[in-house]
Design an enzyme around this catalytic site. Sequence first.
Site, PDB file in Angstrom:
ATOM      1  N   LYS A 191      42.130  47.131  25.365  1.00 39.56           N
ATOM      2  CA  LYS A 191      40.899  46.849  26.110  1.00 39.56           C
ATOM      3  C   LYS A 191      41.314  46.804  27.572  1.00 39.56           C
ATOM      4  CE  LYS A 191      38.409  44.124  28.040  1.00 39.56           C
ATOM      5  NZ  LYS A 191      38.082  44.286  29.481  1.00 39.56           N
ATOM      6  N   GLU A 194      37.691  46.661  33.417  1.00 40.03           N
ATOM      7  CA  GLU A 194      36.557  47.507  33.782  1.00 40.03           C
ATOM      8  C   GLU A 194      36.762  48.217  35.124  1.00 40.03           C
ATOM      9  OE1 GLU A 194      36.551  44.481  32.566  1.00 40.03           O
ATOM     10  OE2 GLU A 194      35.697  43.017  33.945  1.00 40.03           O
ATOM     11  N   GLU A 266      50.746  36.611  28.647  1.00 37.11           N
ATOM     12  CA  GLU A 266      51.452  36.760  29.929  1.00 37.11           C
ATOM     13  C   GLU A 266      50.467  36.362  31.014  1.00 37.11           C
ATOM     14  OE1 GLU A 266      54.490  37.285  29.949  1.00 37.11           O
ATOM     15  OE2 GLU A 266      55.027  38.511  28.225  1.00 37.11           O
ATOM     16  N   CYS A 300      51.680  38.934  39.346  1.00 38.55           N
ATOM     17  CA  CYS A 300      51.726  37.591  38.738  1.00 38.55           C
ATOM     18  C   CYS A 300      53.027  36.868  39.049  1.00 38.55           C
ATOM     19  CB  CYS A 300      51.551  37.723  37.241  1.00 38.55           C
ATOM     20  SG  CYS A 300      52.690  38.920  36.540  1.00 38.55           S
ATOM     21  N   GLU A 401      46.961  29.669  41.774  1.00 40.08           N
ATOM     22  CA  GLU A 401      47.319  31.070  41.999  1.00 40.08           C
ATOM     23  C   GLU A 401      46.226  31.733  42.835  1.00 40.08           C
ATOM     24  OE1 GLU A 401      47.200  33.788  38.615  1.00 40.08           O
ATOM     25  OE2 GLU A 401      49.152  34.521  39.263  1.00 40.08           O
TER      26      GLU A 401
HETATM   27  P1  NAD Z   1      41.561  38.008  34.016  1.00 36.71           P
HETATM   28  O1  NAD Z   1      42.144  36.928  33.210  1.00 36.71           O
HETATM   29  O2  NAD Z   1      40.275  37.745  34.709  1.00 36.71           O
HETATM   30  O3  NAD Z   1      41.299  39.319  33.128  1.00 36.71           O
HETATM   31  C1  NAD Z   1      42.317  39.985  32.434  1.00 36.71           C
HETATM   32  C2  NAD Z   1      41.712  40.858  31.353  1.00 36.71           C
HETATM   33  O4  NAD Z   1      41.098  40.024  30.397  1.00 36.71           O
HETATM   34  C3  NAD Z   1      40.614  41.826  31.794  1.00 36.71           C
HETATM   35  O5  NAD Z   1      40.762  43.038  31.063  1.00 36.71           O
HETATM   36  C4  NAD Z   1      39.330  41.136  31.378  1.00 36.71           C
HETATM   37  O6  NAD Z   1      38.295  42.073  31.098  1.00 36.71           O
HETATM   38  C5  NAD Z   1      39.772  40.440  30.113  1.00 36.71           C
HETATM   39  N1  NAD Z   1      39.006  39.225  29.766  1.00 36.71           N
HETATM   40  C6  NAD Z   1      38.285  38.421  30.574  1.00 36.71           C
HETATM   41  N2  NAD Z   1      37.733  37.404  29.865  1.00 36.71           N
HETATM   42  C7  NAD Z   1      38.144  37.566  28.579  1.00 36.71           C
HETATM   43  C8  NAD Z   1      37.946  36.821  27.372  1.00 36.71           C
HETATM   44  N3  NAD Z   1      37.205  35.722  27.343  1.00 36.71           N
HETATM   45  N4  NAD Z   1      38.537  37.267  26.249  1.00 36.71           N
HETATM   46  C9  NAD Z   1      39.305  38.361  26.249  1.00 36.71           C
HETATM   47  N5  NAD Z   1      39.521  39.121  27.358  1.00 36.71           N
HETATM   48  C10 NAD Z   1      38.947  38.713  28.505  1.00 36.71           C
HETATM   49  O7  NAD Z   1      42.707  38.424  35.019  1.00 36.71           O
HETATM   50  P2  NAD Z   1      42.665  39.494  36.167  1.00 36.71           P
HETATM   51  O8  NAD Z   1      41.933  38.884  37.316  1.00 36.71           O
HETATM   52  O9  NAD Z   1      42.213  40.810  35.670  1.00 36.71           O
HETATM   53  O10 NAD Z   1      44.230  39.633  36.491  1.00 36.71           O
HETATM   54  C11 NAD Z   1      44.861  38.772  37.322  1.00 36.71           C
HETATM   55  C12 NAD Z   1      45.593  37.698  36.530  1.00 36.71           C
HETATM   56  O11 NAD Z   1      46.525  38.285  35.628  1.00 36.71           O
HETATM   57  C13 NAD Z   1      46.411  36.805  37.417  1.00 36.71           C
HETATM   58  O12 NAD Z   1      46.224  35.464  37.039  1.00 36.71           O
HETATM   59  C14 NAD Z   1      47.836  37.239  37.148  1.00 36.71           C
HETATM   60  O13 NAD Z   1      48.791  36.268  37.391  1.00 36.71           O
HETATM   61  C15 NAD Z   1      47.775  37.641  35.727  1.00 36.71           C
HETATM   62  N6  NAD Z   1      48.864  38.579  35.407  1.00 36.71           N
HETATM   63  C16 NAD Z   1      49.908  38.143  34.640  1.00 36.71           C
HETATM   64  C17 NAD Z   1      50.974  38.991  34.357  1.00 36.71           C
HETATM   65  C18 NAD Z   1      52.135  38.533  33.535  1.00 36.71           C
HETATM   66  O14 NAD Z   1      52.857  39.374  33.025  1.00 36.71           O
HETATM   67  N7  NAD Z   1      52.343  37.242  33.356  1.00 36.71           N
HETATM   68  C19 NAD Z   1      50.951  40.304  34.842  1.00 36.71           C
HETATM   69  C20 NAD Z   1      49.878  40.715  35.610  1.00 36.71           C
HETATM   70  C21 NAD Z   1      48.827  39.840  35.876  1.00 36.71           C
END
Ligand code: NAD
Length: 516
Positions: A191, A194, A266, A300, A401
Site C-alpha cells: 500500500k 497517495e 519502522e 526518519c 519529530e
Molecule cells: P504516516 O504514518 O502518516 O503514513 C505512512 C503510511 O501509512 C502512508 O502510506 C499512509 O497512507 C499509511 N497510513 C496512514 N494511516 C494509516 C492507518 N491508520 N493504517 C494503516 N496505514 C496508514 O507517515 P508519513 O508522514 O507518510 O511518513 C513520515 C513518517 O515515517 C515519519 O514519522 C518518519 O520518521 C517515518 N519513517 C520511518 C522510517 C523508519 O525506517 N523507521 C523510514 C521512513 C519514514
Amino acid sequence: MTETPVGTAITGPRGIPHYRMFIGGEWVDSDELYELINPATEEVFATAAKGGIAHADQAVAAAKRAFESGEWRDTPPLERAAVIDRVVAAIAGRIEELGRLGSLEGGAPIRLSTALSVGFPLLHMGHYADLTRRYEWERAAPVAGPVLSASVIRREPLGVCLGIVPWNFPLIIAVWKSIPAIAAGNTVVLKVDEKTPIGALELAQTLRAAGLPDGVLNVVTGDGETVGAHLVAHPDIRLASFTGSTAVGREVGRNAAGNIKRTILELGGKGPNIVLDDADLDVAVDGSIYAFLLHAGQACESGTRLLLPSSLHDEFIERLRARLGTLRIGDPLDPATDIGPVMSAEQHQRILGYIEAGRKEGATVAIGGNVPTGPGFEKGYWIEPTVFTDVRNDMCVAAEEIFGPVLSVIRYDSVEDAIKIANDTEYGLSAGIWSTDIPRALEIAKRLEAGSVWINDWHNISHNLPFGGFKQSGNGRELGPDALDEYTDPKAVTVNLAGGLANRPYGLVLGTPPGA
Ligand code: NAD
C-alpha cells in the site's frame, strides 16, 4: 488511452501521465484519482488511481491465490534470487530516469534521488538476492533425548505479507517491504503513499518483466485511514510491515493484534547527535549538517538534536552558520542543488508551526527560520535550514519529530549529561557521536538507546547491518544478515527412527505397551 514512455504511466484523463494500480499482474484503474504535485512548483505533473477497499480486497485475493498455487513458493531459492538479480540489472540501467521521477514526486535534489534513492535499493536488492542463495532454508537438527530420531528445521514463507510505504523514500522502502518477502517465497500487497506511488509501480513492472509470476507483488493506492487500516486488519494477511510515524504505528500494532499478525514497525526518530570536546570540528560540522538536512530533514533516522559541549557551543554555531551559508537551496532537478523543498503544503504548515512553537517556548532561532523568497521561490514548499539554540530537551522542538530542515541544539556540561539527554526520548532509532577518540566513543555508543549508532558518520544504512528502532521507534529489523528470518516461520519436522514407541512416555496415555 495510449502508452507513453514515462515508465508505467499512461496518458490519463487530464492529458498528463497517469499511474494505475498493479493487481494480479494487471494494471487496474479507478474512477477516483489523486493529483501528484511537484513540491518545488506545486504543479500537478501526473495523476494516480485512487484505490478503495474493494481494490485492497482484490489485491489480497490475488496475492492469496498466487501463494496457494505454490508456483512462486516452490520455485527454488536460486531461481528466486535470479529474478531479483535481473531486477537489479534492469533498474541499474534506469537510474537517471527513476531519479528524475523521484525528484518530481518527492522534491529530493537530483543527486540524492539518483545516488541514494535509486542507488541504495540496488545494493539492498543485491544483498537480498545473495541472502536468498545462502540462507539455511532447511537444516538438520541434532538428535536430542533417548529416542533415535532425525529432525529438520525448515524455514517456510508466511503467506500474504503487507507493506505500507511512506512518502519520504518511496522506492527504498518499497524494496525493503517487498523484496525480502518475495525472496522468502511469500506474496505481497504494497500500500503506497497517495503522494508517491511511482517507485513501487516501477518496481512491480520490472519484477514482472524479470519473471515474477502474476499476483506475487501487488501495488495498491488508497488513503491510509481507510484502505491502509483495512489491510492491516485483513484476516488473510499474515504479516504487516509498516514504515511511518509512531502515532500511526501504534494504531497499526493495535489493528494487527486482532488476528495475531506479525508486525515490523519502522517508526519515527529524534536522533541525538553528540559532539565530544575532542571532535575534529570540520568533520563534525559537515557531519551534523548531513545528519539533520538530508532530504530537507525528511529522513526518519536524521540527527535532529545536536548535543554540544558548552565549551564548544558558540564556535560550533558560527561554523554551522558559515557552512550552511554555502549550501544551495532550489530547483531539485539542478545538479548543483543541495536542499529541495519539503513534501507538501501540509508538511510545510506543520514545520512552520514547529518553528513558531519553538520560538514561543523560548528557544532562539540562531539560523534560518524563514520561507525563502524571490525568483525560484514563488511557488513550492520551501523552508530555510533552521537551527534553534537555547533548547531544553523537554521543549516540543526537542521532544517531537518535526520531519523538516530543523535542528535543535542543546548544551551539555559532562558526557554523563549528554548520555542522559540523548536517551531522554520516547524514540530510539538512531544516534551519533563525533570524536577523535574511538575507544571513548565506542564506550558511549554502548550506552545509547538506539538501533543504529554512527561514530563520525550518519545515514550509513548498510545492507549487511540490521536497521530498526529501539523503544517507540518500532520493532523488527530490515536489512542485515537475518533479514529473511522476519519473513519465514521455522517448522520442526521429526522422523522417529527407533521403529516404535519404545522409551516414550506414551504409557501415560495408552498404559503398558503390548508384550511388555
Ligand atoms: P504516516 O504514518 O502518516 O503514513 C505512512 C503510511 O501509512 C502512508 O502510506 C499512509 O497512507 C499509511 N497510513 C496512514 N494511516 C494509516 C492507518 N491508520 N493504517 C494503516 N496505514 C496508514 O507517515 P508519513 O508522514 O507518510 O511518513 C513520515 C513518517 O515515517 C515519519 O514519522 C518518519 O520518521 C517515518 N519513517 C520511518 C522510517 C523508519 O525506517 N523507521 C523510514 C521512513 C519514514
